[in-house]
Write a protein that holds these residues in place. Structure first.
Motif, PDB file in Angstrom:
ATOM      1  N   VAL A 123      28.234 -65.472  75.454  1.00 39.01           N
ATOM      2  CA  VAL A 123      28.465 -64.342  74.545  1.00 39.01           C
ATOM      3  C   VAL A 123      28.552 -64.823  73.099  1.00 39.01           C
ATOM      4  O   VAL A 123      28.701 -66.017  72.843  1.00 39.01           O
ATOM      5  N   THR A 124      28.494 -63.851  72.181  1.00 37.26           N
ATOM      6  CA  THR A 124      28.608 -64.155  70.751  1.00 37.26           C
ATOM      7  C   THR A 124      30.085 -64.207  70.340  1.00 37.26           C
ATOM      8  O   THR A 124      30.967 -63.801  71.095  1.00 37.26           O
ATOM      9  N   ASN A 125      30.319 -64.657  69.121  1.00 38.91           N
ATOM     10  CA  ASN A 125      31.678 -64.765  68.583  1.00 38.91           C
ATOM     11  C   ASN A 125      32.405 -63.423  68.544  1.00 38.91           C
ATOM     12  O   ASN A 125      33.628 -63.378  68.624  1.00 38.91           O
ATOM     13  N   GLU A 126      31.666 -62.322  68.395  1.00 37.28           N
ATOM     14  CA  GLU A 126      32.275 -60.998  68.263  1.00 37.28           C
ATOM     15  C   GLU A 126      32.782 -60.431  69.593  1.00 37.28           C
ATOM     16  O   GLU A 126      33.528 -59.460  69.615  1.00 37.28           O
ATOM     17  N   TYR A 127      32.383 -61.032  70.684  1.00 34.85           N
ATOM     18  CA  TYR A 127      32.661 -60.480  72.017  1.00 34.85           C
ATOM     19  C   TYR A 127      34.163 -60.318  72.295  1.00 34.85           C
ATOM     20  O   TYR A 127      34.604 -59.277  72.779  1.00 34.85           O
ATOM     21  N   LYS A 128      34.939 -61.340  71.978  1.00 35.86           N
ATOM     22  CA  LYS A 128      36.383 -61.321  72.287  1.00 35.86           C
ATOM     23  C   LYS A 128      37.082 -60.138  71.620  1.00 35.86           C
ATOM     24  O   LYS A 128      37.812 -59.380  72.269  1.00 35.86           O
ATOM     25  N   GLU A 129      36.857 -59.977  70.322  1.00 37.94           N
ATOM     26  CA  GLU A 129      37.490 -58.866  69.616  1.00 37.94           C
ATOM     27  C   GLU A 129      36.993 -57.526  70.161  1.00 37.94           C
ATOM     28  O   GLU A 129      37.768 -56.579  70.344  1.00 37.94           O
ATOM     29  N   ALA A 130      35.705 -57.453  70.458  1.00 41.34           N
ATOM     30  CA  ALA A 130      35.123 -56.197  70.963  1.00 41.34           C
ATOM     31  C   ALA A 130      35.712 -55.816  72.319  1.00 41.34           C
ATOM     32  O   ALA A 130      36.009 -54.641  72.562  1.00 41.34           O
ATOM     33  N   ILE A 131      35.899 -56.800  73.190  1.00 42.43           N
ATOM     34  CA  ILE A 131      36.411 -56.487  74.524  1.00 42.43           C
ATOM     35  C   ILE A 131      37.876 -56.068  74.459  1.00 42.43           C
ATOM     36  O   ILE A 131      38.315 -55.168  75.176  1.00 42.43           O
ATOM     37  N   GLN A 132      38.635 -56.685  73.568  1.00 42.46           N
ATOM     38  CA  GLN A 132      40.042 -56.302  73.417  1.00 42.46           C
ATOM     39  C   GLN A 132      40.161 -54.911  72.795  1.00 42.46           C
ATOM     40  O   GLN A 132      40.997 -54.109  73.209  1.00 42.46           O
ATOM     41  N   GLN A 133      39.309 -54.619  71.823  1.00 47.93           N
ATOM     42  CA  GLN A 133      39.326 -53.297  71.185  1.00 47.93           C
ATOM     43  C   GLN A 133      38.914 -52.218  72.192  1.00 47.93           C
ATOM     44  O   GLN A 133      39.527 -51.161  72.279  1.00 47.93           O
ATOM     45  N   ARG A 134      37.893 -52.518  72.978  1.00 51.58           N
ATOM     46  CA  ARG A 134      37.412 -51.556  73.960  1.00 51.58           C
ATOM     47  C   ARG A 134      38.495 -51.269  75.007  1.00 51.58           C
ATOM     48  O   ARG A 134      38.652 -50.137  75.446  1.00 51.58           O
ATOM     49  N   GLU A 135      39.245 -52.288  75.389  1.00 56.15           N
ATOM     50  CA  GLU A 135      40.303 -52.111  76.393  1.00 56.15           C
ATOM     51  C   GLU A 135      41.367 -51.123  75.894  1.00 56.15           C
ATOM     52  O   GLU A 135      41.919 -50.356  76.685  1.00 56.15           O
ATOM     53  N   LYS A 136      41.641 -51.157  74.598  1.00 50.16           N
ATOM     54  CA  LYS A 136      42.636 -50.234  74.035  1.00 50.16           C
ATOM     55  C   LYS A 136      42.151 -48.783  74.111  1.00 50.16           C
ATOM     56  O   LYS A 136      42.921 -47.867  74.358  1.00 50.16           O
ATOM     57  N   GLU A 137      40.845 -48.590  73.884  1.00 51.86           N
ATOM     58  CA  GLU A 137      40.287 -47.236  73.868  1.00 51.86           C
ATOM     59  C   GLU A 137      39.879 -46.753  75.262  1.00 51.86           C
ATOM     60  O   GLU A 137      40.038 -45.575  75.591  1.00 51.86           O
ATOM     61  N   TYR A 138      39.301 -47.645  76.035  1.00 55.22           N
ATOM     62  CA  TYR A 138      38.798 -47.304  77.380  1.00 55.22           C
ATOM     63  C   TYR A 138      39.325 -48.330  78.371  1.00 55.22           C
ATOM     64  O   TYR A 138      38.672 -49.331  78.649  1.00 55.22           O
ATOM     65  N   PHE A 160      41.561 -65.031  77.329  1.00 60.88           N
ATOM     66  CA  PHE A 160      41.296 -66.228  78.132  1.00 60.88           C
ATOM     67  C   PHE A 160      39.870 -66.200  78.678  1.00 60.88           C
ATOM     68  O   PHE A 160      39.115 -67.177  78.547  1.00 60.88           O
ATOM     69  N   LEU A 161      39.468 -65.093  79.301  1.00 61.09           N
ATOM     70  CA  LEU A 161      38.128 -65.006  79.898  1.00 61.09           C
ATOM     71  C   LEU A 161      37.031 -64.941  78.828  1.00 61.09           C
ATOM     72  O   LEU A 161      35.979 -65.572  78.974  1.00 61.09           O
ATOM     73  N   ALA A 162      37.276 -64.189  77.750  1.00 59.62           N
ATOM     74  CA  ALA A 162      36.283 -64.096  76.675  1.00 59.62           C
ATOM     75  C   ALA A 162      36.062 -65.463  76.025  1.00 59.62           C
ATOM     76  O   ALA A 162      34.926 -65.831  75.696  1.00 59.62           O
ATOM     77  N   ASP A 163      37.131 -66.239  75.849  1.00 60.55           N
ATOM     78  CA  ASP A 163      36.997 -67.590  75.289  1.00 60.55           C
ATOM     79  C   ASP A 163      36.140 -68.471  76.205  1.00 60.55           C
ATOM     80  O   ASP A 163      35.308 -69.244  75.732  1.00 60.55           O
ATOM     81  N   ALA A 164      36.335 -68.348  77.515  1.00 62.22           N
ATOM     82  CA  ALA A 164      35.542 -69.137  78.463  1.00 62.22           C
ATOM     83  C   ALA A 164      34.069 -68.740  78.381  1.00 62.22           C
ATOM     84  O   ALA A 164      33.178 -69.598  78.416  1.00 62.22           O
ATOM     85  N   LEU A 165      33.791 -67.451  78.254  1.00 62.44           N
ATOM     86  CA  LEU A 165      32.403 -66.985  78.122  1.00 62.44           C
ATOM     87  C   LEU A 165      31.772 -67.533  76.839  1.00 62.44           C
ATOM     88  O   LEU A 165      30.628 -67.985  76.844  1.00 62.44           O
ATOM     89  N   LEU A 166      32.540 -67.515  75.748  1.00 63.14           N
ATOM     90  CA  LEU A 166      32.034 -68.022  74.467  1.00 63.14           C
ATOM     91  C   LEU A 166      31.788 -69.528  74.537  1.00 63.14           C
ATOM     92  O   LEU A 166      30.715 -70.012  74.149  1.00 63.14           O
ATOM     93  N   HIS A 196      34.603 -55.022  80.009  1.00 64.82           N
ATOM     94  CA  HIS A 196      33.261 -55.347  79.540  1.00 64.82           C
ATOM     95  C   HIS A 196      33.121 -54.858  78.103  1.00 64.82           C
ATOM     96  O   HIS A 196      33.909 -54.039  77.650  1.00 64.82           O
ATOM     97  N   ALA A 197      32.123 -55.384  77.417  1.00 62.45           N
ATOM     98  CA  ALA A 197      31.849 -54.974  76.039  1.00 62.45           C
ATOM     99  C   ALA A 197      30.351 -54.719  75.911  1.00 62.45           C
ATOM    100  O   ALA A 197      29.581 -54.906  76.859  1.00 62.45           O
ATOM    101  N   ASN A 198      29.946 -54.344  74.733  1.00 55.97           N
ATOM    102  CA  ASN A 198      28.561 -53.975  74.458  1.00 55.97           C
ATOM    103  C   ASN A 198      27.569 -55.087  74.808  1.00 55.97           C
ATOM    104  O   ASN A 198      27.784 -56.248  74.465  1.00 55.97           O
ATOM    105  N   TYR A 199      26.479 -54.721  75.437  1.00 60.44           N
ATOM    106  CA  TYR A 199      25.453 -55.679  75.874  1.00 60.44           C
ATOM    107  C   TYR A 199      24.858 -56.485  74.724  1.00 60.44           C
ATOM    108  O   TYR A 199      24.369 -57.602  74.920  1.00 60.44           O
ATOM    109  N   GLU A 200      24.899 -55.958  73.503  1.00 59.26           N
ATOM    110  CA  GLU A 200      24.286 -56.656  72.365  1.00 59.26           C
ATOM    111  C   GLU A 200      25.008 -57.956  72.009  1.00 59.26           C
ATOM    112  O   GLU A 200      24.455 -58.790  71.306  1.00 59.26           O
ATOM    113  N   MET A 201      26.218 -58.131  72.511  1.00 68.49           N
ATOM    114  CA  MET A 201      26.980 -59.351  72.236  1.00 68.49           C
ATOM    115  C   MET A 201      26.856 -60.376  73.358  1.00 68.49           C
ATOM    116  O   MET A 201      27.536 -61.387  73.351  1.00 68.49           O
ATOM    117  N   VAL A 202      25.981 -60.103  74.313  1.00 65.66           N
ATOM    118  CA  VAL A 202      25.812 -60.980  75.474  1.00 65.66           C
ATOM    119  C   VAL A 202      24.502 -61.740  75.354  1.00 65.66           C
ATOM    120  O   VAL A 202      23.447 -61.149  75.148  1.00 65.66           O
TER     121      VAL A 202
END
Length: 152
Positions: free
Chosen positions: A36-51, A25-31, A66-72
Motif C-alpha cells: 500500500v501507499t503511505n496514505e493508506y494508514k490514515e485513510a483506513i483509520q478515518q474510514r473506520e470512524k465513519e464506516y 499495526f496491520l496498515a504499517d505491515a502492509l506499507l 479496508h480503504a480505497n483501492y487507489e492506495m493499494v
C-alpha cells in the motif's frame, strides 16, 4: 482478481489497545511490505470512524477494515488474531461496540474487488468453528493456511 497472500502479513495473538491501534499495526505491515501507499494508514483509520467494520456474530467476532483501492499497490489480505479482544464499532449500528478478536484487513487494488472479497470473507464470518480454529492456530503458517482454505 490477483490475490497474493503473504506470511509476513499474518499475526497471531498480537496485543493491541484499541481498534485504531490494531488498524495501525496491520496498515504499517502492509506499507513495510510494499502493498500500500503511505496514505493508506490514515485513510483506513478515518474510514473506520465513519464506516465501522465490526461484524456482529458469535464469538470470536471479526472486523474487516479496508480503504480505497487507489492506495493499494498489490492486492492482498493482512490478518491478525488478538490476544485480548478489542472494541470495534458495529458495522450495522455505529452506537454499539463489538469485542473483536480477528481482524482481516483488505488491501484490494481493483475498483470492484472489495465486493468479491467480502463475499469470500462472509464464509469465514458464518463459520464459527473456523473462526475458533483461527484464534487457536499454533503458528502464523497455520493461520495463513486456514485463511487460504477459507477464501479459495
Amino acid at each position: 482478481m490477483d490475490l497474493q497472500l503473504d506470511e509476513k502479513l499474518v499475526f497471531r495473538n498480537i496485543s493491541t489497545q484499541s481498534d485504531l491501534d490494531t488498524l495501525a499495526f496491520l496498515a504499517d505491515a502492509l506499507l513495510e511490505n510494499g502493498y500500500v501507499t503511505n496514505e493508506y494508514k490514515e485513510a483506513i483509520q478515518q474510514r473506520e470512524k465513519e464506516y465501522p467494520t465490526g461484524l456482529p456474530s458469535s464469538l470470536p467476532a471479526v472486523a474487516i477494515p479496508h480503504a480505497n483501492y487507489e492506495m493499494v499497490k498489490k492486492t492482498t489480505l493482512a490478518i491478525a488474531t488478538l490476544e485480548r479482544p478489542v472494541l470495534f464499532h458495529n458495522m450495522e449500528n455505529n452506537k454499539e461496540s463489538i469485542e473483536i478478536q480477528i481482524v482481516i484487513m483488505m488491501a484490494i487494488g481493483e475498483p470492484h474487488g472489495q465486493v468479491e472479497m467480502l463475499q469470500k470473507i462472509v464464509g469465514i464470518i458464518q463459520d464459527e468453528p473456523l473462526r475458533e480454529q483461527m484464534v487457536k492456530a499454533s503458528s502464523d503458517k497455520e493461520l495463513l493456511e486456514l485463511l487460504k482454505k477459507a477464501i479459495a
